[in-house]
Design a protein around this motif. Structure first.
Motif, short mmCIF file in Angstrom:
data_model
loop_
_atom_site.label_atom_id
_atom_site.label_comp_id
_atom_site.label_asym_id
_atom_site.label_seq_id
_atom_site.Cartn_x
_atom_site.Cartn_y
_atom_site.Cartn_z
N ILE A 110 50.72 37.02 34.20
CA ILE A 110 49.32 37.26 33.90
C ILE A 110 49.11 36.99 32.40
O ILE A 110 49.88 37.49 31.58
CB ILE A 110 48.93 38.71 34.23
N LEU A 114 44.53 39.51 29.73
CA LEU A 114 44.20 40.19 30.98
C LEU A 114 45.20 41.28 31.34
O LEU A 114 45.03 41.97 32.35
CB LEU A 114 44.12 39.18 32.13
N THR A 147 43.82 42.49 23.71
CA THR A 147 42.96 42.63 24.89
C THR A 147 41.59 43.18 24.54
O THR A 147 40.64 43.01 25.30
CB THR A 147 43.60 43.54 25.95
N GLN A 180 47.31 46.27 37.84
CA GLN A 180 47.06 45.05 37.09
C GLN A 180 46.03 44.16 37.80
O GLN A 180 45.08 43.66 37.20
CB GLN A 180 48.36 44.28 36.88
N ILE A 184 42.06 43.01 36.78
CA ILE A 184 41.50 41.66 36.74
C ILE A 184 40.25 41.58 37.62
O ILE A 184 39.21 41.02 37.22
CB ILE A 184 42.54 40.63 37.17
N VAL A 195 37.87 33.82 36.81
CA VAL A 195 39.27 33.69 37.21
C VAL A 195 39.36 32.89 38.51
O VAL A 195 38.60 33.15 39.45
CB VAL A 195 39.94 35.07 37.40
#
Length: 279
Positions: A110, A114, A147, A180, A184, A195
């Motif tokens: 990743i 993100l 981030t 995770q 996203i 994405v």
């Protein structure tokens, strides 16, 4: 060539870039003309002035000599080049913070912007299994600081293509991966990022060599960044950047649509959550 603009005084590198522009204009030189004296491109000079490229020690000395600025750049650039990021990635991270648009393909992991804290922590531990907690903590703090770019509601625009391998590779375990991927999905549903997923069914593609990042700026030419373990290259050659843009576009064209990608991301997140509950 890039033009002058109101620069952010909170950034030491941007302030030095503004001083470089003033010194160049006092010497009655264009970016191209100064670049020829320094044996670099005019675009490179523009990127130093915009703060998107570091002024390295040897370049700082050449600037002082060419522009008759005493030791101004040699003194100030040493402080400006201090970074919390690994050396091979520092310049790219600093450019990333000034970008208005980022396009990225994540081949196996990743992308950093993100990542959640738990996912990033697992990545750093896997990469440096014998590193002390202090080192891992410093790396994690720098990653989480990056981030926060996405805290801004509109800039930079981030368009990420994730290889399905990045979704399926269980970094840190099922719980970490579920969180995770939900993270996203939340960014996508908030319309903060775009994405897409490049599925395994796409087969071979234009970026089989690995991950790819492109960065765009209001006042400087685009840059591309290629990364490998312990090394990274920030590239500004127009032909190379154009070739990497084509690679990214081809990867994106072979990916699922954003809606299909979101559905897959959430489905895989659900699978990880079920795995965590029923190991």
């Amino acid at each position: 060539m890039t033009g002058p603009k109101d620069l952010d005084p909170s950034s030491r590198r941007v302030m030095i870039g503004e001083e470089l522009r003033h010194a160049r204009e006092r010497a009655d030189l264009t970016q191209q003309a100064l670049g020829e004296l320094l044996f670099v491109s005019g675009s490179y000079v523009g990127q130093m002035e915009a703060g998107t490229r570091r002024i390295l020690p040897d370049m700082a000395e050449r600037l002082d000599e060419t522009l008759a600025t005493g030791d101004f750049f040699a003194r100030h650039c040493k402080k400006a080049n201090r970074s919390r990021h690994p050396e091979q990635f520092a310049e790219a991270a600093e450019a990333e913070a000034l970008a208005t648009e980022i396009r990225q393909y994540g081949a196996l992991l990743i992308p950093g912007l993100l990542q959640t804290a738990d996912y990033a922590h697992a990545v750093f531990l896997d990469y440096q299994p014998t590193a002390p907690d202090e080192t891992i903590g410093e790396l994690l703090a720098a990653r989480m600081e990056r981030t926060r770019l996405l805290d801004n509601p509109t800039k930079p625009l981030l368009w990420a293509v994730l290889d399905e391998a990045a979704l399926r590779r269980s970094v840190g375990g099922a719980a970490v991966m579920a969180h995770q991927l939900h993270h996203i999905a939340a960014l996508v549903r908030a319309r903060r990022v775009i994405v897409q997923v490049l599925p395994f069914s796409a087969g071979g593609h234009a970026s089989l060599h690995g991950s790819l990042k492109l960065m765009y700026f209001d006042d400087a030419p685009p840059l591309s960044f290629i990364e490998a373990p312990t090394t990274g290259r920030l590239l500004d050659d127009p032909a190379t950047v154009a070739r990497n843009e084509l690679s990214y576009d081809l990867v994106r064209a072979n990916s699922l649509t954003p809606k299909q990608s979101l559905a897959l991301i959430e489905a895989v997140a659900h699978d990880y959550g079920h795995e965590e509950q029923h190991p």
